[in-house]
Design a protein around this motif. Structure first.
Motif, PDB file in Angstrom:
ATOM      1  N   GLN A 179      29.209  87.581  27.199  1.00 34.15           N
ATOM      2  CA  GLN A 179      28.577  88.513  25.403  1.00 34.15           C
ATOM      3  C   GLN A 179      27.352  89.569  25.731  1.00 34.15           C
ATOM      4  O   GLN A 179      27.128  89.957  25.368  1.00 34.15           O
ATOM      5  CB  GLN A 179      27.658  87.933  24.610  1.00 34.15           C
ATOM      6  CG  GLN A 179      29.403  86.776  23.387  1.00 34.15           C
ATOM      7  CD  GLN A 179      29.545  85.707  25.404  1.00 34.15           C
ATOM      8  OE1 GLN A 179      29.257  85.004  26.084  1.00 34.15           O
ATOM      9  NE2 GLN A 179      30.867  85.876  25.116  1.00 34.15           N
ATOM     10  N   GLY A 180      27.410  89.498  27.725  1.00 35.19           N
ATOM     11  CA  GLY A 180      25.880  90.729  27.774  1.00 35.19           C
ATOM     12  C   GLY A 180      24.956  90.113  28.313  1.00 35.19           C
ATOM     13  O   GLY A 180      23.953  90.855  27.758  1.00 35.19           O
ATOM     14  N   ARG A 181      24.370  89.599  27.896  1.00 32.34           N
ATOM     15  CA  ARG A 181      23.394  87.814  27.876  1.00 32.34           C
ATOM     16  C   ARG A 181      22.744  88.233  29.437  1.00 32.34           C
ATOM     17  O   ARG A 181      24.036  87.714  30.245  1.00 32.34           O
ATOM     18  CB  ARG A 181      23.009  86.898  27.200  1.00 32.34           C
ATOM     19  CG  ARG A 181      22.840  86.205  25.909  1.00 32.34           C
ATOM     20  CD  ARG A 181      23.218  85.405  25.535  1.00 32.34           C
ATOM     21  NE  ARG A 181      23.841  84.361  25.729  1.00 32.34           N
ATOM     22  CZ  ARG A 181      23.504  83.254  26.476  1.00 32.34           C
ATOM     23  NH1 ARG A 181      22.209  82.764  27.178  1.00 32.34           N
ATOM     24  NH2 ARG A 181      24.605  82.333  27.188  1.00 32.34           N
ATOM     25  N   THR A 182      21.724  88.243  29.748  1.00 33.21           N
ATOM     26  CA  THR A 182      21.797  88.585  31.298  1.00 33.21           C
ATOM     27  C   THR A 182      20.379  86.926  31.232  1.00 33.21           C
ATOM     28  O   THR A 182      20.000  86.593  30.414  1.00 33.21           O
ATOM     29  CB  THR A 182      20.065  89.148  31.619  1.00 33.21           C
ATOM     30  OG1 THR A 182      20.860  90.881  31.138  1.00 33.21           O
ATOM     31  CG2 THR A 182      19.853  89.295  32.601  1.00 33.21           C
ATOM     32  N   VAL A 184      25.415  88.040  34.090  1.00 39.45           N
ATOM     33  CA  VAL A 184      25.343  89.303  32.897  1.00 39.45           C
ATOM     34  C   VAL A 184      26.648  88.252  32.552  1.00 39.45           C
ATOM     35  O   VAL A 184      27.472  88.103  33.108  1.00 39.45           O
ATOM     36  CB  VAL A 184      26.386  90.162  32.646  1.00 39.45           C
ATOM     37  CG1 VAL A 184      25.655  90.280  31.202  1.00 39.45           C
ATOM     38  CG2 VAL A 184      24.848  90.782  33.207  1.00 39.45           C
ATOM     39  N   PRO A 187      31.146  90.893  37.259  1.00 40.09           N
ATOM     40  CA  PRO A 187      31.239  90.251  35.515  1.00 40.09           C
ATOM     41  C   PRO A 187      32.880  89.072  35.575  1.00 40.09           C
ATOM     42  O   PRO A 187      32.998  88.906  35.742  1.00 40.09           O
ATOM     43  CB  PRO A 187      31.986  91.308  35.246  1.00 40.09           C
ATOM     44  CG  PRO A 187      31.181  92.532  35.636  1.00 40.09           C
ATOM     45  CD  PRO A 187      32.089  92.069  37.389  1.00 40.09           C
TER      46      PRO A 187
END
Length: 208
Positions: free
Chosen positions: A131-134, A128, A77
Protein backbone atom coordinates in the motif's frame (compact mmCIF):
# COMPACT_ATOMS: atom_id res chain seq x y z
CA UNK A 1 -5.56 -6.20 4.22
CA UNK A 2 -4.43 -2.64 3.84
CA UNK A 3 -3.32 0.37 5.79
CA UNK A 4 -3.20 -1.29 9.20
CA UNK A 5 -0.40 -1.14 11.74
CA UNK A 6 0.91 -3.06 14.69
CA UNK A 7 -1.07 -1.99 17.77
CA UNK A 8 1.05 0.17 20.06
CA UNK A 9 2.61 -1.36 23.17
CA UNK A 10 2.47 -4.88 21.76
CA UNK A 11 5.76 -6.71 22.46
CA UNK A 12 7.35 -8.29 19.36
CA UNK A 13 7.43 -11.71 21.02
CA UNK A 14 3.65 -11.51 21.54
CA UNK A 15 3.09 -10.69 17.88
CA UNK A 16 5.34 -13.60 16.86
CA UNK A 17 3.29 -15.91 19.11
CA UNK A 18 0.08 -14.67 17.47
CA UNK A 19 1.62 -15.26 14.05
CA UNK A 20 2.78 -18.79 14.81
CA UNK A 21 -0.42 -19.81 16.57
CA UNK A 22 -2.56 -18.24 13.86
CA UNK A 23 -0.59 -19.95 11.12
CA UNK A 24 -1.04 -23.33 12.80
CA UNK A 25 -4.77 -22.65 13.17
CA UNK A 26 -5.13 -21.64 9.52
CA UNK A 27 -3.19 -24.65 8.23
CA UNK A 28 -5.21 -27.04 10.39
CA UNK A 29 -8.41 -25.54 8.96
CA UNK A 30 -7.13 -25.96 5.41
CA UNK A 31 -6.07 -29.56 6.07
CA UNK A 32 -9.52 -30.39 7.46
CA UNK A 33 -11.32 -28.88 4.48
CA UNK A 34 -12.62 -31.57 2.07
CA UNK A 35 -11.41 -31.18 -1.50
CA UNK A 36 -14.92 -30.61 -2.79
CA UNK A 37 -15.39 -27.61 -0.51
CA UNK A 38 -12.45 -25.59 -1.84
CA UNK A 39 -14.76 -24.27 -4.56
CA UNK A 40 -17.33 -22.94 -2.07
CA UNK A 41 -17.82 -19.19 -1.92
CA UNK A 42 -16.59 -17.08 0.99
CA UNK A 43 -17.87 -13.79 2.36
CA UNK A 44 -15.15 -12.05 0.34
CA UNK A 45 -16.65 -10.86 -2.97
CA UNK A 46 -15.61 -13.09 -5.85
CA UNK A 47 -13.39 -15.34 -3.76
CA UNK A 48 -13.79 -19.06 -3.19
CA UNK A 49 -11.97 -20.91 -0.43
CA UNK A 50 -9.37 -21.82 -3.04
CA UNK A 51 -8.81 -18.10 -3.71
CA UNK A 52 -8.39 -17.54 0.01
CA UNK A 53 -5.82 -20.32 0.44
CA UNK A 54 -3.93 -19.16 -2.64
CA UNK A 55 -3.89 -15.61 -1.27
CA UNK A 56 -2.44 -16.69 2.08
CA UNK A 57 0.24 -18.70 0.26
CA UNK A 58 1.29 -15.83 -1.99
CA UNK A 59 1.11 -13.40 0.94
CA UNK A 60 3.83 -15.43 2.68
CA UNK A 61 6.00 -15.21 -0.43
CA UNK A 62 5.42 -11.46 -0.65
CA UNK A 63 6.38 -10.95 3.00
CA UNK A 64 9.51 -13.02 2.44
CA UNK A 65 10.51 -10.45 -0.16
CA UNK A 66 10.23 -7.72 2.49
CA UNK A 67 12.41 -9.74 4.86
CA UNK A 68 14.99 -10.12 2.08
CA UNK A 69 14.88 -6.34 1.60
CA UNK A 70 15.42 -5.76 5.33
CA UNK A 71 18.27 -8.27 5.49
CA UNK A 72 20.21 -7.27 2.37
CA UNK A 73 19.16 -3.71 1.58
CA UNK A 74 18.16 -4.88 -1.90
CA UNK A 75 14.81 -3.36 -2.82
CA UNK A 76 12.43 -6.29 -3.29
CA UNK A 77 8.80 -5.06 -3.15
CA UNK A 78 5.99 -7.35 -2.14
CA UNK A 79 4.72 -7.31 -5.72
CA UNK A 80 6.45 -6.39 -8.94
CA UNK A 81 3.41 -4.70 -10.42
CA UNK A 82 -0.07 -3.53 -9.49
CA UNK A 83 -1.65 -6.55 -11.13
CA UNK A 84 0.66 -9.24 -9.78
CA UNK A 85 -1.27 -9.90 -6.58
CA UNK A 86 -4.60 -10.46 -8.31
CA UNK A 87 -3.07 -12.54 -11.10
CA UNK A 88 -1.29 -14.80 -8.63
CA UNK A 89 -4.45 -15.40 -6.65
CA UNK A 90 -6.48 -16.27 -9.74
CA UNK A 91 -3.78 -18.62 -10.99
CA UNK A 92 -3.38 -20.23 -7.60
CA UNK A 93 -7.10 -20.73 -7.12
CA UNK A 94 -7.16 -22.92 -10.24
CA UNK A 95 -4.76 -25.43 -8.70
CA UNK A 96 -5.91 -28.64 -7.09
CA UNK A 97 -6.75 -28.67 -3.36
CA UNK A 98 -3.85 -31.03 -2.67
CA UNK A 99 -1.42 -28.70 -4.43
CA UNK A 100 -2.79 -25.68 -2.60
CA UNK A 101 -2.27 -27.45 0.72
CA UNK A 102 1.33 -28.23 -0.21
CA UNK A 103 2.01 -24.67 -1.28
CA UNK A 104 0.48 -22.93 1.74
CA UNK A 105 2.35 -25.24 4.13
CA UNK A 106 5.66 -24.75 2.32
CA UNK A 107 5.44 -20.96 2.18
CA UNK A 108 4.45 -20.80 5.85
CA UNK A 109 7.57 -22.80 6.74
CA UNK A 110 9.73 -20.56 4.56
CA UNK A 111 8.32 -17.41 6.15
CA UNK A 112 8.95 -18.75 9.65
CA UNK A 113 12.51 -19.54 8.61
CA UNK A 114 12.92 -16.05 7.19
CA UNK A 115 11.71 -14.53 10.45
CA UNK A 116 14.05 -16.74 12.47
CA UNK A 117 16.98 -15.86 10.24
CA UNK A 118 16.60 -12.08 10.26
CA UNK A 119 19.35 -10.48 12.38
CA UNK A 120 18.13 -8.50 15.38
CA UNK A 121 19.44 -5.21 13.98
CA UNK A 122 17.59 -5.72 10.67
CA UNK A 123 14.13 -5.54 12.28
CA UNK A 124 14.45 -1.75 12.37
CA UNK A 125 15.34 -1.51 8.67
CA UNK A 126 12.60 0.12 6.64
CA UNK A 127 10.64 -1.58 3.89
CA UNK A 128 7.60 -0.50 1.86
CA UNK A 129 4.29 -2.35 1.96
CA UNK A 130 2.08 -3.04 -1.04
CA UNK A 131 0.00 0.00 0.00
CA UNK A 132 3.06 2.25 -0.12
CA UNK A 133 3.59 2.60 3.63
CA UNK A 134 7.20 2.79 4.81
CA UNK A 135 7.48 0.65 7.93
CA UNK A 136 10.16 -1.13 9.97
CA UNK A 137 10.59 -4.78 9.05
CA UNK A 138 9.07 -5.86 12.35
CA UNK A 139 5.71 -4.87 10.85
CA UNK A 140 5.88 -8.09 8.83
CA UNK A 141 4.96 -10.06 11.95
CA UNK A 142 1.71 -8.15 12.41
CA UNK A 143 0.92 -8.16 8.69
CA UNK A 144 1.09 -11.94 8.67
CA UNK A 145 -0.80 -12.25 11.96
CA UNK A 146 -3.74 -10.35 10.49
CA UNK A 147 -3.79 -12.47 7.38
CA UNK A 148 -3.85 -15.86 9.05
CA UNK A 149 -6.16 -14.85 11.91
CA UNK A 150 -8.88 -13.14 9.90
CA UNK A 151 -8.72 -15.51 6.94
CA UNK A 152 -9.14 -18.53 9.20
CA UNK A 153 -12.50 -17.01 10.14
CA UNK A 154 -13.19 -16.25 6.46
CA UNK A 155 -12.78 -19.94 5.57
CA UNK A 156 -16.05 -20.51 7.46
CA UNK A 157 -15.11 -23.94 8.77
CA UNK A 158 -16.16 -23.44 12.38
CA UNK A 159 -13.62 -20.93 13.68
CA UNK A 160 -14.95 -17.51 14.67
CA UNK A 161 -13.40 -14.48 16.26
CA UNK A 162 -14.49 -15.81 19.65
CA UNK A 163 -12.04 -18.67 19.12
CA UNK A 164 -9.09 -16.31 18.73
CA UNK A 165 -7.03 -15.16 21.73
CA UNK A 166 -8.63 -12.27 23.56
CA UNK A 167 -5.52 -10.09 23.36
CA UNK A 168 -5.35 -10.66 19.61
CA UNK A 169 -8.99 -9.66 19.17
CA UNK A 170 -8.29 -6.52 21.20
CA UNK A 171 -5.41 -5.71 18.86
CA UNK A 172 -7.51 -6.36 15.77
CA UNK A 173 -10.27 -4.07 17.06
CA UNK A 174 -7.81 -1.28 17.77
CA UNK A 175 -6.21 -1.71 14.38
CA UNK A 176 -9.49 -1.77 12.47
CA UNK A 177 -10.77 1.27 14.36
CA UNK A 178 -7.59 3.15 13.55
CA UNK A 179 -7.94 2.25 9.87
CA UNK A 180 -11.58 3.28 9.62
CA UNK A 181 -11.06 6.43 11.68
CA UNK A 182 -8.82 7.79 8.93
CA UNK A 183 -11.58 7.35 6.35
CA UNK A 184 -13.18 10.78 6.68
CA UNK A 185 -16.86 10.58 7.61
CA UNK A 186 -16.52 7.09 9.09
CA UNK A 187 -14.59 8.45 12.08
CA UNK A 188 -17.50 10.36 13.64
CA UNK A 189 -19.98 7.50 13.20
CA UNK A 190 -17.50 4.99 14.60
CA UNK A 191 -16.73 7.21 17.60
CA UNK A 192 -20.44 7.59 18.37
CA UNK A 193 -21.00 3.85 18.31
CA UNK A 194 -17.89 2.83 20.26
CA UNK A 195 -18.66 5.33 23.02
CA UNK A 196 -22.23 4.07 23.33
CA UNK A 197 -23.79 7.21 21.86
CA UNK A 198 -25.26 5.41 18.85
CA UNK A 199 -27.46 2.32 19.00
CA UNK A 200 -26.28 0.76 15.75
CA UNK A 201 -22.86 0.12 14.30
CA UNK A 202 -22.08 2.37 11.33
CA UNK A 203 -21.78 0.99 7.84
CA UNK A 204 -18.05 0.87 7.26
CA UNK A 205 -15.96 0.58 4.14
CA UNK A 206 -14.23 -2.68 3.21
CA UNK A 207 -11.45 -4.17 5.31
CA UNK A 208 -9.96 -6.19 2.49
Amino acid sequence: MSGLRTPPQTPPDAVRRWMDDGTARFLAAVDALPDAEFAAATALPGWSRAHLVAHVHFNAEALLRLLHWARTGERTPMYGSAGQRGAEIEEGAARSPSRLRELVHASARELAGGVDGLPDEAWDNEVVTAQGRTVPAREVLWMRTREVAVHTVDLDVGTGFADLPEDLNTALVADAARKHSTAGSEAAALAAWLTGRAAKAPRLGPWL
